[in-house]
Motif scaffolding. Structure first.
Motif, PDB file in Angstrom:
ATOM      1  N   GLU A 107       0.814  -1.218   0.000  1.00 26.66           N
ATOM      2  CA  GLU A 107       0.000   0.000   0.000  1.00 26.66           C
ATOM      3  C   GLU A 107       0.845   1.264   0.000  1.00 26.66           C
ATOM      4  N   ARG A 108       1.935   1.275   0.769  1.00 25.17           N
ATOM      5  CA  ARG A 108       2.755   2.485   0.881  1.00 25.17           C
ATOM      6  C   ARG A 108       4.064   2.368   0.095  1.00 25.17           C
ATOM      7  N   GLY A 109       4.130   1.428  -0.823  1.00 21.44           N
ATOM      8  CA  GLY A 109       5.316   1.319  -1.670  1.00 21.44           C
ATOM      9  C   GLY A 109       5.093   2.016  -3.006  1.00 21.44           C
ATOM     10  N   PHE A 110       6.161   2.540  -3.580  1.00 19.28           N
ATOM     11  CA  PHE A 110       6.027   3.159  -4.894  1.00 19.28           C
ATOM     12  C   PHE A 110       7.361   3.058  -5.630  1.00 19.28           C
ATOM     13  N   ILE A 111       7.281   3.166  -6.962  1.00 20.10           N
ATOM     14  CA  ILE A 111       8.451   3.013  -7.826  1.00 20.10           C
ATOM     15  C   ILE A 111       9.204   4.338  -7.935  1.00 20.10           C
ATOM     16  N   LEU A 112      10.533   4.270  -7.742  1.00 17.40           N
ATOM     17  CA  LEU A 112      11.381   5.456  -7.867  1.00 17.40           C
ATOM     18  C   LEU A 112      11.954   5.610  -9.276  1.00 17.40           C
ATOM     19  N   SER A 113      12.379   4.511  -9.867  1.00 18.68           N
ATOM     20  CA  SER A 113      12.960   4.573 -11.210  1.00 18.68           C
ATOM     21  C   SER A 113      12.633   3.276 -11.943  1.00 18.68           C
ATOM     22  N   GLU A 118      15.251  -3.548 -24.280  1.00 24.97           N
ATOM     23  CA  GLU A 118      14.566  -4.284 -25.340  1.00 24.97           C
ATOM     24  C   GLU A 118      14.756  -5.793 -25.218  1.00 24.97           C
ATOM     25  N   ASP A 119      15.756  -6.233 -24.495  1.00 28.51           N
ATOM     26  CA  ASP A 119      15.963  -7.675 -24.355  1.00 28.51           C
ATOM     27  C   ASP A 119      15.034  -8.293 -23.318  1.00 28.51           C
ATOM     28  N   GLY A 120      14.135  -7.491 -22.740  1.00 29.92           N
ATOM     29  CA  GLY A 120      13.164  -8.032 -21.800  1.00 29.92           C
ATOM     30  C   GLY A 120      13.589  -7.946 -20.352  1.00 29.92           C
ATOM     31  N   THR A 121      14.660  -7.224 -20.054  1.00 22.29           N
ATOM     32  CA  THR A 121      15.094  -7.053 -18.670  1.00 22.29           C
ATOM     33  C   THR A 121      14.721  -5.663 -18.176  1.00 22.29           C
ATOM     34  N   ILE A 122      14.486  -5.569 -16.873  1.00 21.46           N
ATOM     35  CA  ILE A 122      14.072  -4.305 -16.267  1.00 21.46           C
ATOM     36  C   ILE A 122      14.938  -4.047 -15.040  1.00 21.46           C
ATOM     37  N   GLN A 123      15.418  -2.820 -14.938  1.00 26.21           N
ATOM     38  CA  GLN A 123      16.100  -2.345 -13.733  1.00 26.21           C
ATOM     39  C   GLN A 123      15.113  -1.434 -13.011  1.00 26.21           C
ATOM     40  N   LEU A 124      14.683  -1.842 -11.834  1.00 29.01           N
ATOM     41  CA  LEU A 124      13.622  -1.116 -11.122  1.00 29.01           C
ATOM     42  C   LEU A 124      14.085  -0.798  -9.712  1.00 29.01           C
ATOM     43  N   GLU A 125      13.795   0.420  -9.266  1.00 24.41           N
ATOM     44  CA  GLU A 125      14.071   0.821  -7.887  1.00 24.41           C
ATOM     45  C   GLU A 125      12.763   1.269  -7.241  1.00 24.41           C
ATOM     46  N   ALA A 126      12.447   0.696  -6.089  1.00 26.42           N
ATOM     47  CA  ALA A 126      11.202   1.012  -5.384  1.00 26.42           C
ATOM     48  C   ALA A 126      11.514   1.346  -3.932  1.00 26.42           C
ATOM     49  N   GLN A 127      10.593   2.091  -3.316  1.00 25.17           N
ATOM     50  CA  GLN A 127      10.758   2.507  -1.922  1.00 25.17           C
ATOM     51  C   GLN A 127       9.671   1.869  -1.055  1.00 25.17           C
ATOM     52  N   THR A 131      11.615  -3.349   5.629  1.00 26.66           N
ATOM     53  CA  THR A 131      12.271  -4.400   4.856  1.00 26.66           C
ATOM     54  C   THR A 131      11.302  -5.548   4.577  1.00 26.66           C
ATOM     55  N   ARG A 132      10.330  -5.740   5.443  1.00 25.33           N
ATOM     56  CA  ARG A 132       9.344  -6.799   5.228  1.00 25.33           C
ATOM     57  C   ARG A 132       8.516  -6.514   3.975  1.00 25.33           C
ATOM     58  N   GLU A 133       8.184  -5.253   3.737  1.00 27.40           N
ATOM     59  CA  GLU A 133       7.439  -4.908   2.536  1.00 27.40           C
ATOM     60  C   GLU A 133       8.272  -5.160   1.277  1.00 27.40           C
ATOM     61  N   ALA A 134       9.570  -4.913   1.367  1.00 29.52           N
ATOM     62  CA  ALA A 134      10.451  -5.191   0.230  1.00 29.52           C
ATOM     63  C   ALA A 134      10.471  -6.686  -0.068  1.00 29.52           C
ATOM     64  N   ALA A 135      10.546  -7.512   0.979  1.00 29.50           N
ATOM     65  CA  ALA A 135      10.522  -8.959   0.795  1.00 29.50           C
ATOM     66  C   ALA A 135       9.170  -9.422   0.232  1.00 29.50           C
ATOM     67  N   TYR A 136       8.108  -8.781   0.690  1.00 27.72           N
ATOM     68  CA  TYR A 136       6.766  -9.107   0.198  1.00 27.72           C
ATOM     69  C   TYR A 136       6.658  -8.810  -1.297  1.00 27.72           C
ATOM     70  N   TYR A 137       7.200  -7.673  -1.722  1.00 26.06           N
ATOM     71  CA  TYR A 137       7.160  -7.310  -3.133  1.00 26.06           C
ATOM     72  C   TYR A 137       7.992  -8.276  -3.974  1.00 26.06           C
ATOM     73  N   LEU A 138       9.133  -8.684  -3.452  1.00 24.10           N
ATOM     74  CA  LEU A 138       9.988  -9.641  -4.156  1.00 24.10           C
ATOM     75  C   LEU A 138       9.253 -10.962  -4.363  1.00 24.10           C
ATOM     76  N   ASN A 139       8.559 -11.449  -3.342  1.00 29.09           N
ATOM     77  CA  ASN A 139       7.823 -12.713  -3.459  1.00 29.09           C
ATOM     78  C   ASN A 139       6.701 -12.604  -4.488  1.00 29.09           C
ATOM     79  N   ARG A 140       6.008 -11.493  -4.502  1.00 31.79           N
ATOM     80  CA  ARG A 140       4.923 -11.314  -5.467  1.00 31.79           C
ATOM     81  C   ARG A 140       5.460 -11.266  -6.899  1.00 31.79           C
ATOM     82  N   LEU A 141       6.596 -10.656  -7.083  1.00 26.47           N
ATOM     83  CA  LEU A 141       7.194 -10.649  -8.415  1.00 26.47           C
ATOM     84  C   LEU A 141       7.589 -12.057  -8.853  1.00 26.47           C
TER      85      LEU A 141
END
Length: 209
Positions: A107-113, A118-127, A131-141
């Motif tokens: 709910e309180r996470g958002f994308i910074l960059s 084109e090769d299908g890879t993404i570099q993403l930075e989120a806030q 740390t538990r929310e970061a782990a939660y987002y990783l699992n969902r991905l």
């Protein structure tokens, strides 16, 4: 007593000055002739060198044109094949991908960059708040059908200043947030299949209406 009387006019001696002038003129003429011959030889040599350079350049141009024609003829089919492969493997649309990745945020996470290759890879930075929310987002991905692999390459804490309303007063306080850097590998085949299905459903809906 004998008296020798010569009634013939006396011969005047030739002036040496005219001889000197004639000699100098002759020497100068010879030197000018030698200089002209040398200059002519030098100019002819330069002309020959320039002609050789021009012929060499013409040969290089003809060789380059021949190589270019051969290259174009030999690679036309290859370039066409590459174009067909590129069309089949075209880059995915960015907006649906961002929507999908955003939907997994807490709910309180958002994308910074967001950097999409084109090769299908993404570099993403989120806030995230924790740390538990970061782990939660990783699992969902990792559970997403659109993603073949994902790694959390970096998780760092940062301090930001926010405004807090306390009745009629507004104060500022420092809070800690966590920035996570993710490397995401998309399943382009799966995404394309879903896009095609959505397009077909849309076309069927339009035709029924």
């Amino acid at each position: 007593m004998l008296v020798n009387i010569n009634l013939l006019p006396k011969k005047e001696r030739r002036s040496n000055k005219s001889i000197y002038i004639l000699f100098i003129f002759t020497v100068v003429a010879i030197l000018c002739l030698i200089a002209m011959l040398f200059l002519g030889h030098f100019i002819q040599k330069k002309n020959d060198e320039l002609a050789q350079q021009v012929n060499k350049i013409k040969e290089q141009v003809e060789t380059s044109q021949t190589m270019l024609t051969t290259y174009e003829n030999s690679n036309a089919a290859g370039e066409l094949e590459k174009a067909v492969i590129w069309a089949e493997d075209y880059p995915l649309k960015t907006v649906p991908v961002i929507r999908e990745l955003t939907s997994y945020l807490p709910e309180r996470g958002f994308i910074l960059s967001f950097l999409y290759n084109e090769d299908g890879t993404i570099q993403l930075e989120a806030q995230f708040d924790t740390t538990r929310e970061a782990a939660y987002y990783l699992n969902r991905l990792m559970d997403s059908a659109w993603i073949t692999d994902v790694t959390l390459s970096k998780l760092s804490a940062t301090t930001i200043t926010t405004s807090v309303d306390e009745g009629a007063l507004s104060t500022e306080q420092d809070v800690q947030r966590y920035n996570g850097s993710f490397q995401i590998f998309l399943s382009k085949e799966t995404i394309k299949e879903e896009e095609q299905m959505d397009q077909q459903e849309k076309e069927q809906g339009d035709s029924n209406s």
